[in-house]
Design a protein around this motif. Structure first.
Motif, PDB file in Angstrom:
ATOM      1  N   TRP A 108     -15.032  12.645  36.590  1.00 14.60           N
ATOM      2  CA  TRP A 108     -14.385  13.762  35.900  1.00 14.60           C
ATOM      3  C   TRP A 108     -15.427  14.622  35.214  1.00 14.60           C
ATOM      4  O   TRP A 108     -16.414  14.105  34.682  1.00 14.60           O
ATOM      5  N   GLN A 109     -15.185  15.927  35.182  1.00 17.29           N
ATOM      6  CA  GLN A 109     -15.959  16.786  34.298  1.00 17.29           C
ATOM      7  C   GLN A 109     -15.404  16.567  32.901  1.00 17.29           C
ATOM      8  O   GLN A 109     -14.192  16.566  32.700  1.00 17.29           O
ATOM      9  N   ARG A 110     -16.262  16.359  31.939  1.00 22.94           N
ATOM     10  CA  ARG A 110     -15.818  16.073  30.571  1.00 22.94           C
ATOM     11  C   ARG A 110     -15.382  17.330  29.824  1.00 22.94           C
ATOM     12  O   ARG A 110     -14.684  17.236  28.820  1.00 22.94           O
ATOM     13  N   CYS A 111     -15.797  18.489  30.298  1.00 22.47           N
ATOM     14  CA  CYS A 111     -15.443  19.763  29.663  1.00 22.47           C
ATOM     15  C   CYS A 111     -14.356  20.471  30.454  1.00 22.47           C
ATOM     16  O   CYS A 111     -14.245  20.309  31.673  1.00 22.47           O
ATOM     17  N   ASN A 112     -13.580  21.273  29.763  1.00 19.66           N
ATOM     18  CA  ASN A 112     -12.602  22.132  30.420  1.00 19.66           C
ATOM     19  C   ASN A 112     -13.332  23.177  31.261  1.00 19.66           C
ATOM     20  O   ASN A 112     -14.459  23.562  30.943  1.00 19.66           O
ATOM     21  N   GLU A 147     -15.961  25.933  29.926  1.00 16.73           N
ATOM     22  CA  GLU A 147     -16.959  25.376  29.012  1.00 16.73           C
ATOM     23  C   GLU A 147     -18.136  24.851  29.836  1.00 16.73           C
ATOM     24  O   GLU A 147     -18.041  24.724  31.059  1.00 16.73           O
ATOM     25  N   PHE A 148     -19.217  24.513  29.172  1.00 21.26           N
ATOM     26  CA  PHE A 148     -20.383  23.946  29.834  1.00 21.26           C
ATOM     27  C   PHE A 148     -20.954  22.832  28.959  1.00 21.26           C
ATOM     28  O   PHE A 148     -20.730  22.791  27.755  1.00 21.26           O
ATOM     29  N   TRP A 149     -21.686  21.927  29.580  1.00 16.52           N
ATOM     30  CA  TRP A 149     -22.265  20.771  28.888  1.00 16.52           C
ATOM     31  C   TRP A 149     -23.685  21.105  28.451  1.00 16.52           C
ATOM     32  O   TRP A 149     -24.532  21.474  29.267  1.00 16.52           O
ATOM     33  N   CYS A 182      -1.297   7.070  22.013  1.00 19.88           N
ATOM     34  CA  CYS A 182      -1.666   8.103  21.063  1.00 19.88           C
ATOM     35  C   CYS A 182      -1.334   9.486  21.620  1.00 19.88           C
ATOM     36  O   CYS A 182      -0.995   9.629  22.784  1.00 19.88           O
ATOM     37  N   LEU A 183      -1.412  10.469  20.740  1.00 18.64           N
ATOM     38  CA  LEU A 183      -1.110  11.837  21.150  1.00 18.64           C
ATOM     39  C   LEU A 183      -1.903  12.828  20.329  1.00 18.64           C
ATOM     40  O   LEU A 183      -2.599  12.459  19.396  1.00 18.64           O
ATOM     41  N   ASN A 184      -1.829  14.065  20.737  1.00 12.54           N
ATOM     42  CA  ASN A 184      -2.422  15.208  20.039  1.00 12.54           C
ATOM     43  C   ASN A 184      -3.944  15.219  20.023  1.00 12.54           C
ATOM     44  O   ASN A 184      -4.521  15.329  18.947  1.00 12.54           O
ATOM     45  N   PRO A 185      -4.622  15.156  21.144  1.00 10.17           N
ATOM     46  CA  PRO A 185      -4.169  15.004  22.513  1.00 10.17           C
ATOM     47  C   PRO A 185      -4.064  13.536  22.919  1.00 10.17           C
ATOM     48  O   PRO A 185      -4.656  12.671  22.276  1.00 10.17           O
ATOM     49  N   ALA A 186      -3.333  13.275  23.980  1.00 10.69           N
ATOM     50  CA  ALA A 186      -3.127  11.910  24.481  1.00 10.69           C
ATOM     51  C   ALA A 186      -4.210  11.568  25.507  1.00 10.69           C
ATOM     52  O   ALA A 186      -3.944  11.362  26.682  1.00 10.69           O
ATOM     53  N   ILE A 187      -5.447  11.535  25.037  1.00 14.62           N
ATOM     54  CA  ILE A 187      -6.581  11.267  25.922  1.00 14.62           C
ATOM     55  C   ILE A 187      -7.718  10.683  25.084  1.00 14.62           C
ATOM     56  O   ILE A 187      -7.747  10.865  23.866  1.00 14.62           O
ATOM     57  N   ASN A 188      -8.627   9.998  25.731  1.00 14.97           N
ATOM     58  CA  ASN A 188      -9.781   9.437  25.060  1.00 14.97           C
ATOM     59  C   ASN A 188     -10.699  10.590  24.633  1.00 14.97           C
ATOM     60  O   ASN A 188     -11.420  11.158  25.445  1.00 14.97           O
ATOM     61  N   THR A 189     -10.646  10.935  23.370  1.00 11.47           N
ATOM     62  CA  THR A 189     -11.405  12.080  22.871  1.00 11.47           C
ATOM     63  C   THR A 189     -12.896  11.773  22.697  1.00 11.47           C
ATOM     64  O   THR A 189     -13.672  12.687  22.463  1.00 11.47           O
ATOM     65  N   TYR A 190     -13.267  10.532  22.833  1.00 14.20           N
ATOM     66  CA  TYR A 190     -14.688  10.197  22.838  1.00 14.20           C
ATOM     67  C   TYR A 190     -15.308  10.664  24.149  1.00 14.20           C
ATOM     68  O   TYR A 190     -16.401  11.204  24.172  1.00 14.20           O
ATOM     69  N   VAL A 191     -14.588  10.456  25.250  1.00 14.93           N
ATOM     70  CA  VAL A 191     -15.066  10.862  26.573  1.00 14.93           C
ATOM     71  C   VAL A 191     -14.766  12.331  26.826  1.00 14.93           C
ATOM     72  O   VAL A 191     -15.611  13.079  27.306  1.00 14.93           O
TER      73      VAL A 191
END
Length: 182
Positions: free
Chosen positions: A65-69, A72-74, A122-131
């Motif tokens: 997966w790309q970690r950025c939307n 955006e860029f890394w 979890c939610l808001n967002p429902a994703i691993n926000t560390y990754v």
């Protein structure tokens, strides 16, 4: 009950149901956690390998997966810039033209693939926000067109991880890109 009263009742029920889903109020079980808070101290190291250039390997699915939307860029170990809100067709074009990590086979994820990123507790967002630090609690496009109306496509609402097929393809939504690990 006449038609107008019946229609109003359905609209009221629909509005209340939508509010319940979007706020995380559940009649059964406990309320989900705020993912931003949860992943400050809980990082599931078993599920992802972080890869140079802003990518992550999901070990459960063997997808990268790309970690950025998109938009955006890394840089400097973080997503920079601003996410682009794209129509479904523009999301497909963004995938086709992406060269992140030197790869040219990026694509929109399937509904199943994107939902598998969702953290059910979890939610808001429902994703691993560390990754996925810059994923927003909003709708993300998938590759699936609505079976009954080709003007609509499936999206996943990353506030709670729910999917829905009623998103007009012309409407702007967010995009995460994925590829097979070959």
């Amino acid at each position: 009950m006449n038609f107008v009263t019946s229609f109003r009742s359905v609209r009221i029920f629909s509005t209340v149901f939508t509010l319940i889903l979007s706020t995380g109020i559940y009649a059964f079980g406990s309320s989900p956690l705020d993912c931003n808070e949860y992943f400050k101290t809980h990082y599931p190291v078993n599920e992802f390998s972080l890869i140079r250039g802003g990518m992550a390997l999901d070990k459960r699915t063997n997808l990268i997966w790309q970690r950025c939307n998109v938009g955006e860029f890394w840089a400097d170990s973080a997503c920079k810039g601003f996410p682009s809100r794209l129509s479904w067709d523009d999301g497909l074009l963004a995938a086709e033209s992406s060269r992140v990590g030197g790869y040219d086979d990026w694509r929109l994820p399937s509904v199943k693939e994107l939902k598998e990123l969702a953290e059910p507790n979890c939610l808001n967002p429902a994703i691993n926000t560390y990754v996925f630090e810059s994923v927003l609690p909003d709708i993300y496009w998938t590759s699936k067109t609505n079976l009954f109306n080709s003007l609509y496509a499936w999206g996943v609402f990353m506030f709670n991880g729910y999917d829905f097929s009623g998103h007009a393809k012309k409407n702007p939504n967010l995009v995460l890109l994925v590829r097979e690990n070959k």
